[in-house]
Design an enzyme around this catalytic site. Structure first.
Site, PDB file in Angstrom:
ATOM      1  N   HIS A   1       1.003  -1.143  -0.056  1.00  0.00           N
ATOM      2  CA  HIS A   1       0.179   0.026  -0.073  1.00  0.00           C
ATOM      3  C   HIS A   1       0.744   1.165  -0.148  1.00  0.00           C
ATOM      4  O   HIS A   1       0.809   2.276  -0.984  1.00  0.00           O
ATOM      5  CB  HIS A   1      -0.933   0.006   1.348  1.00  0.00           C
ATOM      6  N   GLU A   2       1.682   1.404   0.934  1.00  0.00           N
ATOM      7  CA  GLU A   2       2.630   2.588   0.920  1.00  0.00           C
ATOM      8  C   GLU A   2       3.453   2.537  -0.160  1.00  0.00           C
ATOM      9  O   GLU A   2       3.860   3.717  -0.635  1.00  0.00           O
ATOM     10  CB  GLU A   2       3.500   2.525   2.310  1.00  0.00           C
TER      11      GLU A   2
ATOM     12  N   HIS B   1       1.562   4.615  -2.665  1.00  0.00           N
ATOM     13  CA  HIS B   1       2.101   6.101  -2.454  1.00  0.00           C
ATOM     14  C   HIS B   1       3.280   6.569  -2.877  1.00  0.00           C
ATOM     15  O   HIS B   1       3.464   7.678  -3.735  1.00  0.00           O
ATOM     16  CB  HIS B   1       1.608   6.394  -0.954  1.00  0.00           C
TER      17      HIS B   1
END
Length: 491
Positions: free
Chosen positions: A258-259, A262
């Site tokens: 997920h990160e 980003h």
């Protein structure tokens, strides 16, 4: 120097100050000694004041006035549009309020961390009360005649509107529960191959391999641990954090991927435009779409686990099949109180709960002292159980500690957009075949071309149409989860 050149130089200096403040914030959450808060709060307050002064000063206002009817190209018009929007909001907010907010968020962080560790909401209650009041003052300063929550929501998503968020959340609240109920009633039993405890150091080696495989540029980033996983930085330095659970070794994979989403968005922004909106992300709905694309449509796919299961075996010393890993990554929980550990379906009930509470707090319809009880009641209503304590309930998220009221809806908006982007990408790329082969460059390049390269040139609705060829819609997300989970649970 032309007016536009002088204006752009001013904007770039302002950006550099903000980015320096971001690094101080990262340091406080990751590496700063426990005793550093008194000095850090003053440093952050000073930088916030400097940034606010630069954004609201007469020189910038003069540039904006001169450029109002100037003959600018499309990129220059976009930069002026974005800076004008921020300038007009910021000039209404007193500098001393900006300083108080920055100081309070820095002071509140260690209080929240200790309260969360002790599972004692009362220890954080006064801090939260002050943060709510400060944010109300902030919204009132910007526009006293509008709903304060709507004003704050625009800090994180300025172009879709809180009405869009409410409409999407209401639709998901109507259409997801029947699917979750069918799953609960099914006879399917998913795999649970992991027993015992797994060293955090081994898990970190495993997720670092995942980041290498996906194409995270460690020359422009780093991986650390923090209480709450997050990403911060620029296209030159995009840092991510994660966390580990010794009892659940695959739990760290999802947050790390997920990160990565980003960070790869940040690393994909135009380098030559750094310092202006053309080199910045298009706010949180789009940012979250990138993280949820990689976490859900790549990292939770059967294709990914066909590729990555041997790495899991290598690090954890367990004989596991790709199908078992896929089932672990996609299990729908009926009793998990933690948002960041939630599955794709019940996750959005967590968001609805937080959205309703923070909206009522800001509007003055809910007292801070009532938050734990209301939180627990809503969790029972939406998820069917009550958290055991405050750490598993209203203290689990860091966002309100930052004064970030209005942030939570963008998680669901981003998840919805991720499915729309995934559908568009599959028109051009065989995503599953590329993932199965470990060929992630074409996927990253497609995202860079369709999303990252534009920076904030377009508004959110414009960028969605540019990237996907259609307006923002929840249809793709609902079709995706229905197809995936009915097949997985045979229901």
């Amino acid at each position: 120097m032309s007016t536009y050149d002088a204006f752009e130089a001013h904007v770039e200096r302002m950006t550099y100050v903000n980015d320096a403040a971001g690094l101080l914030n990262w340091d406080q959450q990751v590496m700063m000694p426990e005793g550093g808060t008194p000095a850090r709060s003053k440093q952050q307050s000073a930088l916030s004041a400097v940034s606010h002064e630069m954004l609201t000063d007469d020189e910038l206002a003069g540039y904006l006035d001169e450029l109002e009817d100037a003959d600018l190209d499309g990129d220059q018009q976009a930069v002026v549009r974005e800076v004008r929007r921020e300038h007009e909001r910021a000039k209404r907010v007193p500098e001393e309020l900006v300083e108080r907010l920055s100081r309070k968020t820095s002071e509140a962080l260690p209080v929240w961390e200790q309260a969360r560790e002790d599972s004692e909401f009362e220890a954080f209650e006064d801090e939260l009360e002050e943060l709510v009041q400060l944010r109300r003052e902030y919204a009132e300063a910007i526009d006293p005649d509008r709903d304060p929550y709507e004003v704050l929501f625009e800090e994180y998503e300025p172009y879709l509107g809180v009405d869009t968020a409410e409409r999407v959340l209401e639709r998901l609240a109507d259409e997801l529960p029947p699917l979750v109920e069918d799953i609960a009633d099914s006879d399917a039993e998913l795999a649970d191959p992991f027993e015992g405890s797994y060293d955090v150091e081994i898990q970190e080696e495993m997720v670092r391999d995942a980041l290498d495989l996906l194409g995270y540029d460690f020359e422009r980033g780093r991986l650390d641990t923090s209480t709450h996983p997050f990403t911060m930085g620029t296209q030159f330095d995009a840092r991510i954090t994660t966390r580990f659970d010794p009892e659940n070794p695959l739990e760290s994979v999802g947050p790390t991927v997920h990160e990565f989403g980003h960070a790869t968005y940040m690393q994909g922004l135009p380098r030559e435009a750094y310092g202006t909106p053309l080199g910045e992300d298009r706010d949180l709905t789009v940012h979250e779409s990138q993280s949820r694309f990689w976490e859900n449509h790549v990292g939770r796919s059967a294709a990914f686990w066909e590729l990555f299961a041997p790495t899991v075996e290598e690090h954890l010393g367990e004989s596991v099949t790709p199908r078992e890993c896929y089932e672990v990554a996609n299990e729908v929980y009926d009793d998990n109180p933690i948002r960041v550990e939630a599955d794709e379906l019940t996750y959005h009930m967590h968001i609805i709960l937080r959205f309703e509470i923070e909206r009522d707090l800001i509007r003055g319809d809910l007292e801070v002292s009532e938050v734990p009880a209301v939180w627990n009641d809503k969790m029972e209503e939406y998820l069917g159980f009550r958290p055991d304590n405050d750490a598993e309930g209203c203290l689990q998220d860091i966002h309100w500690t930052h004064g970030s009221f209005g942030y939570f809806p963008t998680y669901t908006l981003g998840s919805v957009l991720a499915a729309q982007i995934d559908a568009a990408a599959r028109e051009d790329i065989d995503v599953d075949a590329r993932v199965r082969a470990g060929e992630f460059d074409p996927i990253r390049e497609w995202l860079r071309e369709q999303v990252h390269s534009h920076g904030a040139r377009y508004t959110t609705p414009e960028l969605v149409e540019e990237a996907t060829g259609e307006p923002f819609t929840a249809d793709h997300f609902l079709d995706y989860v229905d197809d995936k989970y009915r097949a997985l649970y045979d229901c």
